[in-house]
Design a protein around this motif. Sequence first.
Motif: not given
Length: 273
Positions: A251-254, A84-89, A231-238, A91-101
């Motif tokens: 976990c890798l699939v998630a 569950t936590q890997f899935f949301f990790t 980016a910091g929230s990844v450390f909270v939920i990892f 999700l969070i990592l995937g939104v960073l490129p959009m914000l950077v762009r």
Amino acid sequence: MEWKNLLRGFAMGTTDLIPGVSGGTLAVVLGIYYQLLESISGLFGKDWKRHWGFLIPLGIGMVSAIVCLSRVIEYLLEHHYEPTQFFFTGLILGVLPMLVRQADVRRNFSVIHVIVLLISLVLMASMAFLSGDEDAGPLTALTIGSTIGLFFAGWLASMAMLLPGVSGSFVLLLVGVYPTAINALSTFNFPIIITIGLGVLAGFFFSSRAIRYLLASYPHMTYAVMIGLIAGSVFVIFPGIVSGLGTIIICLVALLAGLSIAMYFGSAKRTGS
């Protein structure tokens, strides 16, 4: 009415149940974050019909998810915590490129923006070492003091929900209210649900205006803070390094599923950026 927001709201409500996962981040992933802020701020303005038409289905979806899935989330976090936590990790990592762009980091960020980003990242990551007082057990009855406390806990949580990267549930956890909130939802303790809910609504209305002002007046600095918080929230939920081949594969699939979903919704083609 934008009835497609029922599903968006359901997804946001699901994430808001999980400490460390931000409903604001999911709003960014779904491409409705700025419209969400605009609609909350303009509830009583001249375009109130359009804003209510956007928010009512979204709110129904969120409430439905919170009511229906509170026990499911408890089960997943208790019995399938790592996937569950890997899935949301992801999700969070995937939104960073959009914000950077969207922030056009290469062109708009100076040294001070990078410093603010790193400070925001470190502050958010440090929350991984904090925890609320869960040993006292959930409240089941209200007093004058607890009513005031739960109202302002809801207010703080709603402010966090609107900031991508900051989890409203995690704020409730930090102030020791999360067990009470989950127990109230699971047992339909309406006095406590209403008290926290009124705080959430008040916080939504006032903090949305502040965030809109910051995005309009200091867009690059606000983006720097948002990117750092996410980016910091990844450390909270990892959940940490897992062991066992089967667990690692799941976990890798998630993780890849969450990453793919976020990058799909945040692609340049879909966002127009």
